[in-house]
Design a protein around this motif. Sequence first.
Motif, PDB file in Angstrom:
ATOM      1  N   ILE B   5       0.872  -1.168   0.000  1.00  0.00           N
ATOM      2  CA  ILE B   5       0.000   0.000   0.000  1.00  0.00           C
ATOM      3  C   ILE B   5       0.910   1.219   0.000  1.00  0.00           C
ATOM      4  O   ILE B   5       1.724   1.387   0.905  1.00  0.00           O
ATOM      5  N   ASN B   6       0.803   2.042  -0.993  1.00  0.00           N
ATOM      6  CA  ASN B   6       1.597   3.256  -1.026  1.00  0.00           C
ATOM      7  C   ASN B   6       0.689   4.468  -1.122  1.00  0.00           C
ATOM      8  O   ASN B   6      -0.440   4.375  -1.575  1.00  0.00           O
ATOM      9  N   ARG B   7       1.228   5.569  -0.716  1.00  0.00           N
ATOM     10  CA  ARG B   7       0.445   6.782  -0.733  1.00  0.00           C
ATOM     11  C   ARG B   7       0.120   7.217  -2.158  1.00  0.00           C
ATOM     12  O   ARG B   7       0.970   7.206  -3.035  1.00  0.00           O
ATOM     13  N   THR B   8      -1.143   7.591  -2.384  1.00  0.00           N
ATOM     14  CA  THR B   8      -1.544   8.125  -3.684  1.00  0.00           C
ATOM     15  C   THR B   8      -1.340   9.636  -3.688  1.00  0.00           C
ATOM     16  O   THR B   8      -1.796  10.328  -2.784  1.00  0.00           O
ATOM     17  N   GLU B  50      -8.103   5.357  -3.905  1.00  0.00           N
ATOM     18  CA  GLU B  50      -8.343   5.749  -2.513  1.00  0.00           C
ATOM     19  C   GLU B  50      -7.556   7.000  -2.118  1.00  0.00           C
ATOM     20  O   GLU B  50      -6.990   7.095  -1.035  1.00  0.00           O
ATOM     21  N   GLN B  52      -7.033  10.643  -0.751  1.00  0.00           N
ATOM     22  CA  GLN B  52      -7.759  11.458   0.220  1.00  0.00           C
ATOM     23  C   GLN B  52      -7.277  12.899   0.173  1.00  0.00           C
ATOM     24  O   GLN B  52      -6.157  13.193   0.582  1.00  0.00           O
TER      25      GLN B  52
END
Lengths: 354, 354
Positions: B5-8, B50, B52
């Motif tokens: 999971i990596n930051r978008t 996803e 934010q």
Amino acid sequence: MIKAINRTRIKDIALRANVSIGTVDRVIHNRGEVSKATRDKILSIIDEMEYQPNLLASTLASKKTFSFALLFPEPISTESYWNKPMVGVRKAFHEIQQYGVNINIHLFKQSDPNTFNTEAQQILESNPDGVVLAPFFSRQSKEFIAELKKRAIPYVFIDSNIKDSDKLSYIGQDSYQSGTLAAKLLDYSIPENAAILVLQFAKEKDNLNHLMQREKGFYEYFNSNSTSGKKKLFTLEIIDPTDLIGQNKITDLLKSNPDIKGIFVTNSQVYYLARLIEENNLSGIRVIGHDLINENINFLKKGIVDFLICQRPEEQGYKAIITLFEHLVLKKEVNNENYTSIDIITKENLDYYK
Amino acid sequence: MIKAINRTRIKDIALRANVSIGTVDRVIHNRGEVSKATRDKILSIIDEMEYQPNLLASTLASKKTFSFALLFPEPISTESYWNKPMVGVRKAFHEIQQYGVNINIHLFKQSDPNTFNTEAQQILESNPDGVVLAPFFSRQSKEFIAELKKRAIPYVFIDSNIKDSDKLSYIGQDSYQSGTLAAKLLDYSIPENAAILVLQFAKEKDNLNHLMQREKGFYEYFNSNSTSGKKKLFTLEIIDPTDLIGQNKITDLLKSNPDIKGIFVTNSQVYYLARLIEENNLSGIRVIGHDLINENINFLKKGIVDFLICQRPEEQGYKAIITLFEHLVLKKEVNNENYTSIDIITKENLDYYK
């Protein structure tokens, strides 16, 4: 009667402490020289006025990234229990991603301790900053954490605990206590002289820490409650609930022992028992099991399962990540044991459970 | 098996959508011209990845402040039920204070509908942007919300609901359903032919919406469960639990009716009953009541109260503020009904309940 809540600003703290804004700022960010007396005074005002500093700004200054490794059982199906902690993990990730945290997820097979070892080895090779693991298999988990300890990599347990293991934190249920709760609910639900069956669906019970604890708590409730002592308890172990031989063993036992009025299944596989009860038209048996998975919900709605004891798996996943984050990134003290609630779900409160 | 999971980042979305960063930014902040097709594509990628967005930055640009008014019952003591929603209110405030929100708290006396009217009048005079209220007294609440409606001030109910009232939202328990849950627990806990007492501690029961609903749900469970139908139920209303005449009425009833094996108290004042049971050495009665306040906890630990049905008052306070905030400040759609969970607390899971 009116009370107002207004935002506390650094300015308000400075005014109250009779110091400059710069002094307050130095205390908040822990830099520059401030006398102990002034510092203590400011900190107590901050506490009293419930001021919340913006942590992100100060942490973003450092450019370090952090790598977390997860070691969880692979979910058996899309609806099964182990999908749930992952929901919490993702939620936590969204909250902390801006701090430069990466998460790598390793999954092992619940039926095969060797896959646990393989994934654990991969984790060690990747040299993460911290690990979250479900110590599903006792022996294999102990080997893994011995290695983590040697390398000074902090680890957080989820779902089940290994006591005296130098863990950073445990996030999950008190399994023993959840066993006593299950015992109370069954004790209240069946007649005074009835018998109770404890059903363990497990291959190697002795290597499955939390199932042992639940059973122990269950028996202990009856041993220590004199008014409930008339009830006869016995445990049946079935290696594979999908196997016909095991299933027949259960139905034969129930048919030949009509005084069994209560059954406790120690894990989420209670739906296998519920299916047998339904197929064989057995009635008048109160059933209690664990975990809110779809198969179990169906039998709860039908009234074949009476109670499900739940343990907030999403919250466990969430808190495990946040705990590691607080320790590694924010350098905060974290709790060594973080018990999640032991929830009782029935047909009546099911729709409102979150 | 590894999943990362990596930051978008906005950059990642732009790359994937094959548009400029500026275009993604315009869609996120809903400004400037972007074709519907591009916009939809970007939004679906945002959803999928996803991402934010940082809402604070965009909202801070506007300088408007918002004023929320609260109308709650005054807590009877420092430990009593109505302190709890306030904990949630303060938590919510800390999260949203930076958006320029002020909260004014108005408290009325639970024993005096007139104080409700006085505080409601003050709220109207202060002309708030939104109101959170506990519609404790049905009649007085209806008058108040009629006035709020006239002035187009949105209002959120907490703790009990008034159906068909054009509320912005209700945050609280489904009182009817919590009554059926209490019924099931007592039904399971007492012998087949025993009697059950429903005890209402209330001055004007008909004006107290949630107590009526709980009693209705309780009776309905027994009416609709044929196997439980043998149990005899009756309701006793006691205006003031501190009054000796009322207390004697209860003990006389219990002493002359030994077939009463279960008692349901419809509100948090179950400890008054528990005290009578203790003082009179009555045994073999299962007791269920509401809310985790200190007086009740003591009797739960002693085993005189068997179950407490709880309703997450902190969460109710928190969600009420956040809902008003989302509607007024963030202009988001909010749920019209927001039921909190119906929790079952026993001696065994008490220590783990949060």
